[in-house]
Design a protein around this motif. Structure first.
Motif, PDB file in Angstrom:
ATOM      1  N   ILE A  18     -46.781  24.669 -66.013  1.00 43.18           N
ATOM      2  CA  ILE A  18     -47.473  23.408 -66.258  1.00 43.18           C
ATOM      3  C   ILE A  18     -48.690  23.699 -67.129  1.00 43.18           C
ATOM      4  N   HIS A  19     -48.746  23.075 -68.272  1.00 44.40           N
ATOM      5  CA  HIS A  19     -49.909  23.228 -69.157  1.00 44.40           C
ATOM      6  C   HIS A  19     -50.544  21.858 -69.355  1.00 44.40           C
ATOM      7  N   ILE A  20     -51.735  21.662 -68.797  1.00 43.94           N
ATOM      8  CA  ILE A  20     -52.431  20.379 -68.909  1.00 43.94           C
ATOM      9  C   ILE A  20     -53.071  20.276 -70.286  1.00 43.94           C
ATOM     10  N   GLU A  21     -52.642  19.284 -71.045  1.00 44.71           N
ATOM     11  CA  GLU A  21     -53.188  19.071 -72.388  1.00 44.71           C
ATOM     12  C   GLU A  21     -54.390  18.138 -72.369  1.00 44.71           C
ATOM     13  N   THR A  22     -54.307  17.049 -71.583  1.00 39.61           N
ATOM     14  CA  THR A  22     -55.437  16.138 -71.412  1.00 39.61           C
ATOM     15  C   THR A  22     -55.452  15.651 -69.972  1.00 39.61           C
ATOM     16  N   ALA A  23     -56.650  15.268 -69.504  1.00 34.69           N
ATOM     17  CA  ALA A  23     -56.829  14.720 -68.150  1.00 34.69           C
ATOM     18  C   ALA A  23     -57.746  13.514 -68.269  1.00 34.69           C
ATOM     19  N   ALA A  24     -57.176  12.318 -68.102  1.00 32.88           N
ATOM     20  CA  ALA A  24     -57.928  11.076 -68.262  1.00 32.88           C
ATOM     21  C   ALA A  24     -58.252  10.487 -66.894  1.00 32.88           C
ATOM     22  N   PRO A  25     -59.525  10.202 -66.590  1.00 29.85           N
ATOM     23  CA  PRO A  25     -59.865   9.594 -65.302  1.00 29.85           C
ATOM     24  C   PRO A  25     -59.191   8.237 -65.131  1.00 29.85           C
ATOM     25  N   VAL A  26     -58.775   7.941 -63.895  1.00 30.62           N
ATOM     26  CA  VAL A  26     -58.168   6.659 -63.547  1.00 30.62           C
ATOM     27  C   VAL A  26     -59.077   5.988 -62.528  1.00 30.62           C
ATOM     28  N   SER A  27     -59.473   4.764 -62.786  1.00 30.28           N
ATOM     29  CA  SER A  27     -60.371   4.056 -61.887  1.00 30.28           C
ATOM     30  C   SER A  27     -59.581   3.276 -60.845  1.00 30.28           C
ATOM     31  N   GLY A  28     -60.292   2.787 -59.818  1.00 26.39           N
ATOM     32  CA  GLY A  28     -59.667   1.901 -58.848  1.00 26.39           C
ATOM     33  C   GLY A  28     -59.715   2.389 -57.419  1.00 26.39           C
ATOM     34  N   GLY A  29     -59.902   3.689 -57.190  1.00 26.73           N
ATOM     35  CA  GLY A  29     -59.913   4.199 -55.823  1.00 26.73           C
ATOM     36  C   GLY A  29     -61.328   4.290 -55.261  1.00 26.73           C
ATOM     37  N   ASP A  30     -61.448   4.100 -53.950  1.00 25.16           N
ATOM     38  CA  ASP A  30     -62.745   4.200 -53.284  1.00 25.16           C
ATOM     39  C   ASP A  30     -62.992   5.572 -52.691  1.00 25.16           C
ATOM     40  N   ILE A  31     -61.947   6.372 -52.535  1.00 23.35           N
ATOM     41  CA  ILE A  31     -62.063   7.592 -51.740  1.00 23.35           C
ATOM     42  C   ILE A  31     -61.913   8.851 -52.593  1.00 23.35           C
ATOM     43  N   HIS A  32     -60.939   8.877 -53.488  1.00 27.26           N
ATOM     44  CA  HIS A  32     -60.622  10.077 -54.240  1.00 27.26           C
ATOM     45  C   HIS A  32     -60.952   9.903 -55.722  1.00 27.26           C
TER      46      HIS A  32
END
Length: 293
Positions: A18-32
Motif C-alpha cells: 500500500i503506497h499512500i499518495e494523498t490523504a484528504a481530511p473528511v469532515s463530519g465526525g465528532d469522535i475520530h
C-alpha cells in the motif's frame, strides 16, 4: 501523521503493498479523525484516534461484518485495524456517498436486517460489549428484553450521569422508571433482531448509484423499535423510509408509546458525552413517561 511510515504499517497489516499518495481530511465526525486515502491500488477510508480507541475500532469491525453477513443493507467493508505509534487506526473501503437516494428501499433494507432474528437461549445482547459513540455499551445476554433494557441500557447511563454532575433527581426518577418498565410491555413481546444500534441520519447515506448505506454501528440483538425510534430522534429519514419499512415488517400499533422510552437512552448518552441541556431533556422525558406508565 507520517504517511510514508503509515503506508508501511498498512502494507504489513494487510499483507499487500500500500503506497499512500494523498490523504484528504473528511469532515463530519465528532469522535475520530477521518481521511480519504488515495493509493496506487485505489481509495480507502481511514479513521484515526488516540490509542485508547483501539478496542472501539475492533468492535466496529465486528459490527460491520455482522451487518454484511445479514445480506440486507450495504455498509463499508472493514479491511484492517491496529496501532501506529501512539494512534489507533481503522481502514475501510471507500464509498462515494450522497444524501440522495431511494429512501423507500432504505426502509425495506433495514426491515430485512431486522428480520435477522437471534434464536439463542438468551436472545437479547451481543457476544461482546461495544460502544455507543465512545461510551461503553454493555451487552450481557438476557432472556428478558425488559431486564436487558433496564440493566444494560438505562441504568449504566443513569449511573454515568451522576459521575458527570447531573441532578440526583434525574437518577432517582430514572431508577423508578426502570422498576416500571414492564408497564410498556404488557401486550408486546419483542423478538431479538439484529440492530444497527446508533441509527441517526448522520450514520446513513446513499451511494452515488442510489443504494442505502449504514455505518458507525453499535450492534446488538434487541427490539427493532429502538432503531426506528432513534431514526426519528434527530431526523434525516423521510416518510418514504418508514413506508418502505412497514411494507416489509410492520411496526406494532403501540410503537409510538415506547418511542420516547427508547430515545431516552440516547438522550442520556448525549448528556454523558456532551453535557449541557440533555440532562433537562432526559429528566423531562422520564417525568412524562412516569405520568403515562
Amino acid at each position: 501523521m507520517n504517511w510514508k511510515e503509515f503506508s508501511h504499517t498498512l502494507s504489513q497489516t494487510l499483507s499487500q503493498s500500500i503506497h499512500i499518495e494523498t490523504a484528504a481530511p473528511v469532515s463530519g465526525g465528532d469522535i475520530h479523525q477521518a481521511f480519504k486515502l488515495h493509493t496506487h491500488t485505489g481509495n480507502y477510508f481511514l479513521k484515526l484516534n488516540h490509542l485508547e480507541a483501539l478496542p472501539l475500532f475492533e468492535t466496529e469491525v465486528h459490527n460491520l461484518r455482522a451487518i454484511t453477513r445479514s445480506g440486507s443493507i450495504l455498509c463499508p467493508k472493514p479491511l484492517g485495524f491496529g496501532r501506529h505509534n501512539e494512534q489507533a487506526w481503522l481502514l475501510m473501503e471507500h464509498l462515494q456517498l450522497t444524501s440522495k437516494g431511494d429512501d423507500f428501499q432504505r426502509g425495506r433494507d433495514l426491515a430485512l436486517m431486522h428480520h435477522q432474528i437471534n434464536h439463542e437461549t438468551k436472545p437479547f445482547g451481543w457476544f461482546e460489549n461495544n460502544y455507543i459513540g465512545h461510551t461503553p455499551q454493555l451487552n450481557r445476554w438476557h432472556s428478558d428484553w425488559v431486564g436487558f433494557y433496564g440493566e444494560e441500557r438505562l441504568r449504566p447511563q443513569l449511573e454515568m450521569t451522576q459521575l458527570n454532575d447531573a441532578p440526583r433527581q434525574l437518577y432517582e426518577l430514572g431508577c423508578e422508571l426502570i422498576e416500571r418498565l414492564p408497564n410498556w410491555f404488557q401486550n408486546y413481546q419483542p423478538e431479538a433482531s439484529l440492530l444497527h444500534g446508533d441509527l441517526w441520519g448522520g450514520n446513513s447515506a446513499f451511494t452515488t448509484s442510489g443504494d442505502a448505506v449504514v455505518f458507525d454501528p453499535a450492534c446488538y440483538y434487541g427490539d427493532r423499535e429502538t432503531d426506528l425510534a432513534m431514526s426519528e430522534l434527530f431526523g434525516g429519514f423521510s416518510d418514504a423510509f418508514y413506508a418502505g419499512y412497514n411494507e416489509v415488517f410492520p411496526l406494532d400499533r403501540d410503537y409510538a408509546k415506547r418511542k420516547p422510552l427508547y430515545n431516552l437512552y440516547h438522550i442520556l448518552n448525549h448528556y454523558n458525552l456532551f453535557g449541557g441541556h440533555y440532562a433537562q431533556q432526559a429528566q423531562g422525558t422520564i417525568e412524562q413517561l412516569l405520568q403515562q406508565g
